[in-house]
Design a protein around this motif. Sequence first.
Motif, mmCIF file in Angstrom:
data_model
loop_
_atom_site.group_PDB
_atom_site.id
_atom_site.type_symbol
_atom_site.label_atom_id
_atom_site.label_comp_id
_atom_site.label_asym_id
_atom_site.label_seq_id
_atom_site.Cartn_x
_atom_site.Cartn_y
_atom_site.Cartn_z
ATOM 1 N N ALA A 1 0.830 -1.216 0.000
ATOM 2 C CA ALA A 1 0.000 0.000 0.000
ATOM 3 C C ALA A 1 0.865 1.267 0.000
ATOM 4 O O ALA A 1 0.466 2.290 -0.545
ATOM 5 C CB ALA A 1 -0.908 -0.014 1.220
ATOM 6 N N ASP A 2 2.061 1.194 0.594
ATOM 7 C CA ASP A 2 2.898 2.409 0.676
ATOM 8 C C ASP A 2 3.890 2.532 -0.482
ATOM 9 O O ASP A 2 4.893 3.248 -0.374
ATOM 10 C CB ASP A 2 3.619 2.478 2.029
ATOM 11 C CG ASP A 2 4.547 1.282 2.238
ATOM 12 O OD1 ASP A 2 4.622 0.426 1.332
ATOM 13 O OD2 ASP A 2 5.205 1.219 3.289
ATOM 14 N N GLY A 3 3.624 1.815 -1.583
ATOM 15 C CA GLY A 3 4.460 1.975 -2.781
ATOM 16 C C GLY A 3 5.687 1.076 -2.808
ATOM 17 O O GLY A 3 6.517 1.169 -3.711
ATOM 18 N N GLY A 4 5.804 0.195 -1.827
ATOM 19 C CA GLY A 4 6.935 -0.742 -1.812
ATOM 20 C C GLY A 4 6.588 -2.060 -2.480
ATOM 21 O O GLY A 4 5.635 -2.142 -3.268
ATOM 22 N N LEU A 5 7.357 -3.082 -2.138
ATOM 23 C CA LEU A 5 7.171 -4.397 -2.762
ATOM 24 C C LEU A 5 7.239 -5.467 -1.677
ATOM 25 O O LEU A 5 8.078 -5.368 -0.763
ATOM 26 C CB LEU A 5 8.319 -4.617 -3.763
ATOM 27 C CG LEU A 5 8.010 -5.335 -5.061
ATOM 28 C CD1 LEU A 5 6.898 -4.632 -5.832
ATOM 29 C CD2 LEU A 5 9.276 -5.409 -5.924
ATOM 30 N N ARG A 6 6.365 -6.457 -1.769
ATOM 31 C CA ARG A 6 6.366 -7.571 -0.820
ATOM 32 C C ARG A 6 6.842 -8.827 -1.550
ATOM 33 O O ARG A 6 6.270 -9.206 -2.573
ATOM 34 C CB ARG A 6 4.957 -7.759 -0.262
ATOM 35 C CG ARG A 6 4.829 -8.897 0.758
ATOM 36 C CD ARG A 6 3.381 -8.975 1.231
ATOM 37 N NE ARG A 6 3.105 -10.176 1.969
ATOM 38 C CZ ARG A 6 2.957 -10.228 3.313
ATOM 39 N NH1 ARG A 6 3.048 -9.120 4.019
ATOM 40 N NH2 ARG A 6 2.699 -11.365 3.921
ATOM 41 N N ILE A 7 7.873 -9.437 -1.023
ATOM 42 C CA ILE A 7 8.475 -10.631 -1.640
ATOM 43 C C ILE A 7 8.107 -11.836 -0.795
ATOM 44 O O ILE A 7 8.520 -11.935 0.371
ATOM 45 C CB ILE A 7 10.018 -10.486 -1.668
ATOM 46 C CG1 ILE A 7 10.438 -9.231 -2.429
ATOM 47 C CG2 ILE A 7 10.661 -11.732 -2.247
ATOM 48 C CD1 ILE A 7 11.872 -8.788 -2.118
ATOM 49 N N GLY A 8 7.325 -12.762 -1.339
ATOM 50 C CA GLY A 8 6.965 -13.975 -0.605
ATOM 51 C C GLY A 8 8.208 -14.780 -0.250
ATOM 52 O O GLY A 8 9.188 -14.794 -1.004
ATOM 53 N N ALA A 9 8.163 -15.458 0.895
ATOM 54 C CA ALA A 9 9.352 -16.161 1.393
ATOM 55 C C ALA A 9 9.840 -17.257 0.447
ATOM 56 O O ALA A 9 11.010 -17.635 0.492
ATOM 57 C CB ALA A 9 9.055 -16.757 2.763
ATOM 58 N N LEU A 10 8.955 -17.783 -0.412
ATOM 59 C CA LEU A 10 9.368 -18.881 -1.293
ATOM 60 C C LEU A 10 9.795 -18.418 -2.688
ATOM 61 O O LEU A 10 10.115 -19.245 -3.542
ATOM 62 C CB LEU A 10 8.237 -19.909 -1.426
ATOM 63 C CG LEU A 10 8.033 -20.797 -0.196
ATOM 64 C CD1 LEU A 10 6.766 -21.634 -0.350
ATOM 65 C CD2 LEU A 10 9.237 -21.707 0.036
ATOM 66 N N VAL A 11 9.820 -17.110 -2.918
ATOM 67 C CA VAL A 11 10.305 -16.628 -4.225
ATOM 68 C C VAL A 11 11.781 -17.017 -4.335
ATOM 69 O O VAL A 11 12.568 -16.796 -3.407
ATOM 70 C CB VAL A 11 10.136 -15.101 -4.358
ATOM 71 C CG1 VAL A 11 10.720 -14.612 -5.676
ATOM 72 C CG2 VAL A 11 8.667 -14.726 -4.244
ATOM 73 N N GLY A 12 12.155 -17.611 -5.466
ATOM 74 C CA GLY A 12 13.525 -18.101 -5.621
ATOM 75 C C GLY A 12 14.522 -16.956 -5.782
ATOM 76 O O GLY A 12 14.168 -15.883 -6.263
ATOM 77 N N ASN A 13 15.759 -17.205 -5.396
ATOM 78 C CA ASN A 13 16.793 -16.158 -5.506
ATOM 79 C C ASN A 13 16.993 -15.744 -6.958
ATOM 80 O O ASN A 13 17.144 -14.552 -7.256
ATOM 81 C CB ASN A 13 18.122 -16.636 -4.924
ATOM 82 C CG ASN A 13 18.133 -16.689 -3.394
ATOM 83 O OD1 ASN A 13 19.168 -16.853 -2.779
ATOM 84 N ND2 ASN A 13 16.973 -16.558 -2.754
ATOM 85 N N ALA A 14 17.007 -16.690 -7.896
ATOM 86 C CA ALA A 14 17.211 -16.350 -9.311
ATOM 87 C C ALA A 14 15.989 -15.612 -9.850
ATOM 88 O O ALA A 14 16.113 -14.553 -10.487
ATOM 89 C CB ALA A 14 17.463 -17.616 -10.119
ATOM 90 N N GLU A 15 14.822 -16.159 -9.561
ATOM 91 C CA GLU A 15 13.572 -15.537 -10.024
ATOM 92 C C GLU A 15 13.483 -14.094 -9.532
ATOM 93 O O GLU A 15 13.086 -13.181 -10.273
ATOM 94 C CB GLU A 15 12.421 -16.376 -9.442
ATOM 95 C CG GLU A 15 11.055 -16.002 -9.912
ATOM 96 C CD GLU A 15 9.990 -16.729 -9.085
ATOM 97 O OE1 GLU A 15 10.315 -17.719 -8.396
ATOM 98 O OE2 GLU A 15 8.838 -16.269 -9.132
#
Length: 329
Positions: free
Chosen positions: A61-75
């Motif tokens: 909501a504040d213009g940032g980004l949320r990265i899920g814990a299972l997102v791969g390092n390469a992805e």
Amino acid sequence: MTPFAYSKPAAIDEAVRLAGPDSLFIAGGTNLVDLMKENLVRPKRLIDINALPLREVTATADGGLRIGALVGNAELAWHPEIERRYPLLAQALLSGASPQVRNMASAGGNLLQRTRCHYFYDSQVPCNKREPGSGCPAREGLNRNHALFGASELCVAVHPSDFCVALAALDAQVVITGPQGERRVPMSDFHRLPGDTPERDTVLEAGELILAIELPAAGFAGHHAYLKLRDRASFAFALVSVAAALELDEGGQIRQARIALGGVAHKPWRRADVEASLVGQPATPEHFAAAAELLVKDAQPLAHNSFKVELARRAVVRALTTAAEGARP
Ligand SMILES: Cc1cc2nc3c(=O)[nH]c(=O)nc-3n(C[C@H](O)[C@H](O)[C@H](O)COP(=O)(O)OP(=O)(O)OC[C@H]3O[C@@H](n4cnc5c(N)ncnc54)[C@H](O)[C@@H]3O)c2cc1C
């Protein structure tokens, strides 16, 4: 390897319910499986989190980004929003490990990877981090790769991640859930100094699960650099690394400065007073040298790692100079 129970829950509340003091979550397994094969870590239950809905990268909501814990390092490194808005993070991720490891490794697992202190990985020798109270052979032994800052009598190990150094510089937050509900921890407070309890790397309590990492809106895409110095040009952990980020005004004066060091402490190392000393100054090598001097002034090198003090000093100047020059397309 010691026998263990295995479960693969599909819901977050089930994963938290199954977790306890003798269990561990497993994501990519690139660190945990090695530790289990060597009998250095012996969970009674493994909770495989790969079926949990934690693979999204979404706007906050504040213009940032949320990265899920299972997102791969390469992805994550190649994600268009990370490349465009947080290139410091992409650089740090791509400097780590190998393409194969980065394909398997998850964002949450990266935060919790264990130290690469060779005494920790050798079950034939004591190690306070592995067996509390057993001793620290690194303090008087081979300590070339070890800490310059924040170490204790009980432990001189360093945190090995590149990703976490950039996350600390960006003021990221770790989103955690557990039996007591959800909480957020600033990245700079997530990893601990060893003190009297070097067995604890982070403030995570037993059974708590990392859900996500949140980035604030400011990504310092215009002026940033991740510099990693190591024994081999690839597939090696940092001797010293620097995540540097600057915000400059039209006249080239520094509005904001961030400097985080990797490879030198039990956590990504930041000093608010050093960053503040740059604010309002012109972005010149002379001012960067003064900040670097202040940053390394309190280093406490061991018998074999005093070369890292000079390495860190020079790396800070170089990373800030590169950041000031601005991003190249
Ligand atoms: C040969 C090699 C070289 C490497 N080089 C580098 C390098 O140069 N730089 C660098 O930064 N990294 C490097 N790494 C480390 C690599 O990045 C980590 O092993 C990886 O990020 C861990 O992620 P994973 O998903 O595989 O974690 P796992 O091995 O599955 O888990 C690691 C730890 O995290 C816990 N965990 C995992 N996910 C969660 C969660 N969501 N909530 C709570 N607990 C969780 C596990 O219980 C375990 O304790 C290297 C690894 C290898 C094997």
